[in-house]
Design an enzyme around this catalytic site. Structure first.
Site, PDB file in Angstrom:
ATOM      1  N   GLY A 155      46.903  34.528  54.950  1.00 15.67           N
ATOM      2  CA  GLY A 155      46.446  33.230  54.444  1.00 15.67           C
ATOM      3  C   GLY A 155      45.625  32.414  55.417  1.00 15.67           C
ATOM      4  NE  ARG A 175      45.692  46.745  37.247  1.00 15.74           N
ATOM      5  CZ  ARG A 175      45.634  46.618  38.570  1.00 15.74           C
ATOM      6  NH1 ARG A 175      45.598  45.443  39.131  1.00 15.74           N
ATOM      7  NH2 ARG A 175      45.607  47.688  39.348  1.00 15.74           N
ATOM      8  CG  MET A 214      45.060  41.975  49.040  1.00 16.58           C
ATOM      9  SD  MET A 214      43.271  42.074  49.333  1.00 16.58           S
ATOM     10  CE  MET A 214      43.049  43.846  49.259  1.00 16.58           C
ATOM     11  NE  ARG A 215      48.458  44.006  41.676  1.00 13.46           N
ATOM     12  CZ  ARG A 215      48.638  45.329  41.625  1.00 13.46           C
ATOM     13  NH1 ARG A 215      48.688  46.040  42.734  1.00 13.46           N
ATOM     14  NH2 ARG A 215      48.750  45.936  40.473  1.00 13.46           N
ATOM     15  CG  ASN A 227      37.360  37.123  45.923  1.00 14.07           C
ATOM     16  OD1 ASN A 227      38.389  36.956  46.578  1.00 14.07           O
ATOM     17  ND2 ASN A 227      36.673  38.254  45.960  1.00 14.07           N
ATOM     18  CG  HIS A 257      34.268  41.447  48.827  1.00 14.73           C
ATOM     19  ND1 HIS A 257      35.390  42.197  48.550  1.00 14.73           N
ATOM     20  CD2 HIS A 257      33.323  42.310  49.252  1.00 14.73           C
ATOM     21  CE1 HIS A 257      35.108  43.480  48.793  1.00 14.73           C
ATOM     22  NE2 HIS A 257      33.872  43.573  49.214  1.00 14.73           N
ATOM     23  CG  LEU A 287      36.763  44.488  41.878  1.00 17.58           C
ATOM     24  CD1 LEU A 287      37.903  43.509  41.748  1.00 17.58           C
ATOM     25  CD2 LEU A 287      37.279  45.869  42.233  1.00 17.58           C
ATOM     26  CG  ASP A 288      34.777  42.566  45.012  1.00 23.05           C
ATOM     27  OD1 ASP A 288      35.324  41.460  45.012  1.00 23.05           O
ATOM     28  OD2 ASP A 288      35.279  43.563  45.541  1.00 23.05           O
ATOM     29  CD  GLU A 322      36.576  36.686  55.481  1.00 19.02           C
ATOM     30  OE1 GLU A 322      37.494  36.253  54.760  1.00 19.02           O
ATOM     31  OE2 GLU A 322      36.564  37.852  55.928  1.00 19.02           O
TER      32      GLU A 322
HETATM   33  N1  NHR Z   1      39.560  40.402  39.700  1.00 13.91           N
HETATM   34  C1  NHR Z   1      38.437  40.419  38.979  1.00 13.91           C
HETATM   35  N2  NHR Z   1      38.554  40.611  37.666  1.00 13.91           N
HETATM   36  N3  NHR Z   1      37.210  40.259  39.509  1.00 13.91           N
HETATM   37  C2  NHR Z   1      37.086  40.099  40.842  1.00 13.91           C
HETATM   38  O1  NHR Z   1      35.875  39.940  41.337  1.00 13.91           O
HETATM   39  C3  NHR Z   1      38.238  40.093  41.662  1.00 13.91           C
HETATM   40  C4  NHR Z   1      39.480  40.248  41.045  1.00 13.91           C
HETATM   41  C5  NHR Z   1      40.660  40.272  41.799  1.00 13.91           C
HETATM   42  C6  NHR Z   1      40.607  40.180  43.162  1.00 13.91           C
HETATM   43  C7  NHR Z   1      39.364  40.116  45.283  1.00 13.91           C
HETATM   44  C8  NHR Z   1      38.852  41.497  45.698  1.00 13.91           C
HETATM   45  C9  NHR Z   1      38.024  41.529  46.944  1.00 13.91           C
HETATM   46  O2  NHR Z   1      37.492  40.521  47.369  1.00 13.91           O
HETATM   47  C10 NHR Z   1      39.377  40.065  43.800  1.00 13.91           C
HETATM   48  C11 NHR Z   1      38.189  39.997  43.062  1.00 13.91           C
HETATM   49  C12 NHR Z   1      41.865  43.703  45.220  1.00 13.91           C
HETATM   50  C13 NHR Z   1      41.298  44.918  44.874  1.00 13.91           C
HETATM   51  C14 NHR Z   1      42.155  46.099  44.538  1.00 13.91           C
HETATM   52  O3  NHR Z   1      41.664  47.215  44.369  1.00 13.91           O
HETATM   53  C15 NHR Z   1      39.909  44.985  44.807  1.00 13.91           C
HETATM   54  C16 NHR Z   1      39.138  43.880  45.069  1.00 13.91           C
HETATM   55  C17 NHR Z   1      39.725  42.663  45.426  1.00 13.91           C
HETATM   56  C18 NHR Z   1      41.095  42.589  45.497  1.00 13.91           C
HETATM   57  N4  NHR Z   1      43.504  45.919  44.384  1.00 13.91           N
HETATM   58  C19 NHR Z   1      44.493  46.932  44.042  1.00 13.91           C
HETATM   59  C20 NHR Z   1      44.911  46.789  42.577  1.00 13.91           C
HETATM   60  O4  NHR Z   1      45.314  47.820  42.009  1.00 13.91           O
HETATM   61  C21 NHR Z   1      45.728  46.800  44.883  1.00 13.91           C
HETATM   62  C22 NHR Z   1      45.457  46.939  46.344  1.00 13.91           C
HETATM   63  C23 NHR Z   1      46.602  46.469  47.228  1.00 13.91           C
HETATM   64  O5  NHR Z   1      47.616  45.955  46.742  1.00 13.91           O
HETATM   65  O6  NHR Z   1      46.429  46.570  48.464  1.00 13.91           O
HETATM   66  O7  NHR Z   1      44.879  45.676  42.023  1.00 13.91           O
HETATM   67  O8  NHR Z   1      37.856  42.625  47.506  1.00 13.91           O
HETATM   68  C1  GAR Z   2      39.946  38.232  54.418  1.00 11.46           C
HETATM   69  O1  GAR Z   2      39.128  38.936  55.317  1.00 11.46           O
HETATM   70  C2  GAR Z   2      39.384  38.301  53.019  1.00 11.46           C
HETATM   71  O2  GAR Z   2      37.986  38.266  52.961  1.00 11.46           O
HETATM   72  C3  GAR Z   2      39.874  39.649  52.596  1.00 11.46           C
HETATM   73  O3  GAR Z   2      41.164  39.773  53.131  1.00 11.46           O
HETATM   74  C4  GAR Z   2      41.295  38.937  54.272  1.00 11.46           C
HETATM   75  C5  GAR Z   2      42.401  37.980  54.030  1.00 11.46           C
HETATM   76  O4  GAR Z   2      42.716  37.256  55.184  1.00 11.46           O
HETATM   77  N1  GAR Z   2      39.906  39.754  51.180  1.00 11.46           N
HETATM   78  C6  GAR Z   2      39.877  40.907  50.558  1.00 11.46           C
HETATM   79  O5  GAR Z   2      39.732  41.959  51.131  1.00 11.46           O
HETATM   80  C7  GAR Z   2      40.051  40.806  49.072  1.00 11.46           C
HETATM   81  N2  GAR Z   2      40.143  42.112  48.549  1.00 11.46           N
HETATM   82  P1  GAR Z   2      43.552  35.921  55.102  1.00 11.46           P
HETATM   83  O6  GAR Z   2      44.811  36.231  54.280  1.00 11.46           O
HETATM   84  O7  GAR Z   2      43.923  35.629  56.531  1.00 11.46           O
HETATM   85  O8  GAR Z   2      42.710  34.867  54.480  1.00 11.46           O
END
Ligand code: NHR
Ligand code: GAR
Length: 210
Positions: free
Chosen positions: A13, A66, A91-92, A108, A110, A145-146, A175
């Site tokens: 966080g 989900r 991360m979901r 978000n 990224h 996503l992203d 960031e």
């Molecule tokens: N959801 C949507 N619909 N669109 C986006 O742009 C999102 C989102 C949810 C999260 C953050 C994202 C990133 O910045 C984010 C953007 C998790 C995963 C992932 O694969 C991918 C991208 C991001 C966050 N998660 C796995 C899952 O099955 C679990 C991985 C784990 O728990 O470590 O959800 O990158």
């Molecule tokens: C950050 O680098 C953020 O950009 C990344 O995880 C880190 C979280 O750090 N996010 C992702 O990879 C989303 N999939 P924080 O918990 O210290 O903010």
């Protein structure tokens, strides 16, 4: 009436912390009213609680799918009547109906220069691709996503000696600069989304080079 910000985390966080601190320091007409994690052990929850912010943990593993998790998450978020919802290391992957519900007020960050390297393990992918620059992107969240409209980006150099951790640390500094600023723009209504493009209405720079 102050605007209401809800932040979703999964871990440390540090971005959440940067937003809370800049909100207080700069006297935004806004409050971070809740921090919610899908991981009960997320260390960011303890920090937020210490600041007197409402916290909640909603373990995604306790839900059948989900849709069920997202429905409960939306209910928890909406108890706090947010104007803006911020993913900070959350991360979901979120379902289309969840994303739709918060359309235009869900941000978000990224850790890559999108549209390069969406998804996970972005620092490793940038190093393996031989990139000489890397960075982070703040974007509005869409079902794809992203791939949502880009609000701002920070660029950092990649050094030949970087590994995933050293690159991640350099990007994280960036960031913490751009995310609070982008959240402030959003709560103050200083952003206009036009298709893929996001305009900052005061002409403030949407790109930072470190
Ligand atoms: N959801 C949507 N619909 N669109 C986006 O742009 C999102 C989102 C949810 C999260 C953050 C994202 C990133 O910045 C984010 C953007 C998790 C995963 C992932 O694969 C991918 C991208 C991001 C966050 N998660 C796995 C899952 O099955 C679990 C991985 C784990 O728990 O470590 O959800 O990158
Ligand atoms: C950050 O680098 C953020 O950009 C990344 O995880 C880190 C979280 O750090 N996010 C992702 O990879 C989303 N999939 P924080 O918990 O210290 O903010």
């Amino acid at each position: 009436m102050n605007k209401r910000i809800v932040i979703l985390i999964s871990g440390r966080g540090s971005n959440m912390q940067a937003i809370v601190e800049r909100c207080a320091q700069e006297g935004w007409a806004a409050d971070v009213v809740a921090v919610i994690s899908n991981k009960p052990e997320a260390s960011g929850l303890a920090w937020a609680a210490q600041q007197g912010i409402a916290t909640a943990a909603l373990n995604h593993k306790a839900f059948a799918n989900r849709e069920a998790f997202d429905a409960e998450l939306a209910q928890e978020i909406d108890r706090h009547a947010p104007d803006v919802v911020v993913l900070a290391g959350f991360m979901r992957i979120l379902t289309p109906s969840f994303v739709q519900h918060y359309q235009g007020r869900l941000l978000n960050i990224h850790p890559s220069l999108l549209p390069a390297f969406p998804g996970l393990h972005t620092h490793r992918k940038a190093i393996e691709a031989g990139c000489r620059v890397a960075g982070a992107t703040v974007h509005f969240v869409t079902a794809d996503l992203d791939h949502g409209p880009i609000v701002s980006q920070v660029v950092v150099p990649v050094s030949t000696t970087d590994d995933e951790d050293s690159l991640a640390a350099r990007i994280l500094v960036g960031e913490h600069r751009i995310y609070p600023q982008a959240v402030r723009w959003c709560v103050e209504g200083r952003l206009r989304i036009e298709g893929c493009r996001v305009h900052q209405l005061d002409g403030e720079a949407q790109c930072l080079m470190l």
